[in-house]
Scaffold this active site. Structure first.
Site, PDB file in Angstrom:
ATOM      1  N   LYS A 194     -16.646 -97.252-116.963  1.00 40.40           N
ATOM      2  CA  LYS A 194     -16.172 -96.416-118.078  1.00 40.40           C
ATOM      3  C   LYS A 194     -16.050 -97.257-119.343  1.00 40.40           C
ATOM      4  O   LYS A 194     -16.447 -96.831-120.432  1.00 40.40           O
ATOM      5  CB  LYS A 194     -14.827 -95.758-117.715  1.00 40.40           C
ATOM      6  CG  LYS A 194     -14.976 -94.671-116.646  1.00 40.40           C
ATOM      7  CD  LYS A 194     -13.638 -94.164-116.096  1.00 40.40           C
ATOM      8  CE  LYS A 194     -13.894 -93.193-114.937  1.00 40.40           C
ATOM      9  NZ  LYS A 194     -12.691 -92.645-114.340  1.00 40.40           N
ATOM     10  N   GLN A 200      -6.530 -93.725-114.087  1.00 37.38           N
ATOM     11  CA  GLN A 200      -7.467 -93.783-112.962  1.00 37.38           C
ATOM     12  C   GLN A 200      -6.756 -93.389-111.669  1.00 37.38           C
ATOM     13  O   GLN A 200      -5.657 -93.866-111.383  1.00 37.38           O
ATOM     14  CB  GLN A 200      -8.066 -95.201-112.867  1.00 37.38           C
ATOM     15  CG  GLN A 200      -9.166 -95.343-111.832  1.00 37.38           C
ATOM     16  CD  GLN A 200     -10.394 -94.485-112.129  1.00 37.38           C
ATOM     17  OE1 GLN A 200     -10.733 -94.222-113.270  1.00 37.38           O
ATOM     18  NE2 GLN A 200     -11.051 -94.016-111.088  1.00 37.38           N
ATOM     19  N   ASP A 241      -9.624 -86.341-119.147  1.00 42.28           N
ATOM     20  CA  ASP A 241     -10.024 -86.037-117.767  1.00 42.28           C
ATOM     21  C   ASP A 241      -9.876 -84.546-117.461  1.00 42.28           C
ATOM     22  O   ASP A 241     -10.414 -84.056-116.475  1.00 42.28           O
ATOM     23  CB  ASP A 241      -9.125 -86.809-116.786  1.00 42.28           C
ATOM     24  CG  ASP A 241      -9.816 -88.003-116.157  1.00 42.28           C
ATOM     25  OD1 ASP A 241     -11.060 -87.976-116.031  1.00 42.28           O
ATOM     26  OD2 ASP A 241      -9.111 -88.959-115.790  1.00 42.28           O
TER      27      ASP A 241
HETATM   28  N1  GUN Z   1     -10.829 -91.088-109.457  1.00 42.81           N
HETATM   29  C1  GUN Z   1     -11.923 -90.506-108.919  1.00 42.81           C
HETATM   30  N2  GUN Z   1     -12.528 -89.697-109.823  1.00 42.81           N
HETATM   31  C2  GUN Z   1     -11.786 -89.766-110.958  1.00 42.81           C
HETATM   32  C3  GUN Z   1     -11.900 -89.155-112.232  1.00 42.81           C
HETATM   33  O1  GUN Z   1     -12.807 -88.362-112.504  1.00 42.81           O
HETATM   34  N3  GUN Z   1     -10.929 -89.475-113.131  1.00 42.81           N
HETATM   35  C4  GUN Z   1      -9.918 -90.336-112.823  1.00 42.81           C
HETATM   36  N4  GUN Z   1      -9.012 -90.578-113.769  1.00 42.81           N
HETATM   37  N5  GUN Z   1      -9.784 -90.913-111.644  1.00 42.81           N
HETATM   38  C5  GUN Z   1     -10.714 -90.623-110.721  1.00 42.81           C
END
Ligand code: GUN
Length: 300
Positions: A54, A98, A121
Site C-alpha cells: 500500500k 490494517q 477502507d
Molecule cells: N486486511 C485484509 N484485507 C484488508 C483490507 O482491505 N483493509 C484493511 N485495513 N485490512 C485488511
C-alpha cells in the site's frame, strides 16, 4: 468454451495512471498532496506485506503515506487517540487500520473512531450503512475493484444472476450489496451453505471469496459464466492459487480472473482511488456525504 482472462494488472495500471493525474491536478490547483495514514498493530507477516504494498503504491501515484506501527500488546486507547489526532489533521485525507487487530481490541470501537469522511477502507458503520441504502462515499476496496473489472470488461450486471460465495464483512457482504445496487439478482453462499453447486450453477456472474483452494470445480459453473476469483491461497508447494480450479473453470466460463494478477492488484488500487477522491472532496465544498451507486465512471 475457453474463457477470456480479465487482466487485473492492466486495469489496475490504467486506474493508477488516472490516480497520478488526479494527484498532480490537486497539487497544481490547490497545492494539496493527498495524505494516507496507515496504522498497523502487531507484526503479522501477511499484514506487513500488505502495508508495504500500500505504501509503495501511494508513492507511485503521488500520495504521501504516513505509517504508524504499534506493538501487539499496545492499549486500544493509545491507538484510538492516534486515530482521533489523524482524523483532525487536515494533511490526512485517508485513515486505514490494517486488519486483523489483536484479540484484545474491539474492532467496531477502533473503526468508529475514524472520521467517516477519511474512512478510505469503507469499514466505518456510516459507510457500511451508506452502501445498504444504495450509495457510499467510500466503497470497500476489494468489491469496488471487482465492480470496476466487471464494468471494464463490458459485463452486463442488471438482471443477471450473481452468486457470491463467502459472506465476510470485507468482501462478500459489500460485494452482494454493490451487485444488488446495480440490479443483479444476488445469492450469497457461505461456509454453512448446503450443496453449494446448486447455487453456483445458476450464476451468470460468480464471485468467489471463500479462501479455500479448488472450492469451485468445472461442473459447478454455468457455461458462459463470468467468474471472479477473489481467493488468495498459498499451497504447501508455495504456489499461489485462488478458490477455483482455474483450468477446469476456464473451460466453462466466458471470462475469468487469474490468481495472481486478477483481483489482487485492484484492491490496493481502489484504496488509492478512495484516498484521492477524499482529498478532492476536501478541496471542494464539503457537501453531500452519500454519493451514487458504485459505477463505471473511472475508466473509459
Ligand atoms: N486486511 C485484509 N484485507 C484488508 C483490507 O482491505 N483493509 C484493511 N485495513 N485490512 C485488511
Amino acid at each position: 468454451m475457453t474463457a477470456t482472462i480479465i487482466d487485473g494488472k492492466s486495469v489496475a495500471a490504467k486506474v493508477r495512471w488516472q490516480c497520478r493525474e488526479r494527484a498532480d491536478e490537486l497539487q497544481a490547483r490547490h497545492g494539496v498532496v493527498p495524505g494516507l495514514a496507515v496504522l498497523m498493530v502487531g507484526d503479522d507477516p501477511a499484514s506487513a506485506v500488505y502495508v508495504r504494498k500500500k505504501i509503495q503504491a501511494c508513492a507511485d501515484v503521488g500520495i504521501q503515506s504516513h505509517k504508524f506501527l504499534f506493538s501487539r500488546d499496545e492499549k486500544q486507547s493509545v491507538v484510538i487517540d492516534k486515530i482521533r489526532e489523524l482524523s483532525a489533521d487536515p494533511k490526512i485525507h485517508g485513515i486505514l487500520v490494517q486488519l486483523p487487530l489483536p484479540k484484545h481490541f474491539d474492532l467496531q470501537e477502533v473503526l468508529g473512531a475514524i472520521d467517516q469522511e477519511k474512512d478510505v477502507d469503507g469499514f466505518h458503520l456510516y459507510n457500511v450503512g451508506g452502501l445498504v441504502v444504495g450509495g457510499t462515499v467510500f466503497p470497500p476496496c476489494t468489491p469496488y475493484g471487482v465492480m470496476l473489472m466487471l464494468d471494464n470488461s463490458g459485463v452486463e450486471i442488471a438482471g443477471r444472476n450473481a452468486v457470491v460465495v463467502g459472506a465476510s464483512n470485507i468482501v462478500g457482504k459489500p460485494m452482494a450489496l454493490m451487485l444488488m445496487n446495480r440490479e443483479a439478482t444476488v445469492s450469497v453462499c457461505h461456509a454453512k451453505t448446503r450443496d453449494l453447486a446448486q447455487f453456483t450453477i445458476l450464476a451468470d456472474i460468480l464471485i468467489v471469496a471463500a479462501g479455500c483452494p479448488n472450492l469451485i470445480t468445472g461442473p459447478m459453473v454455468k457455461s458462459g459464466a463470468v467468474v471472479i476469483d477473489v481467493g488468495i491461497n498459498r499451497l504447501p508447494n508455495g504456489q499461489l492459487v485462488g478458490d477455483c480450479d482455474f483450468e477446469a473453470v476456464s473451460r466453462r466460463a466466458s471470462k475469468i480472473t487469474p490468481v495472481p494478477g486478477g483481483v489482487g492488484p485492484m484492491t490496493v488500487t481502489m484504496l488509492l482511488v478512495n484516498t484521492i477522491s477524499s482529498a478532492e472532496r476536501s478541496c471542494a465544498d464539503r457537501s453531500p456525504a452519500i454519493a451514487g451507486a458504485v459505477g463505471a465512471a473511472l475508466i473509459d
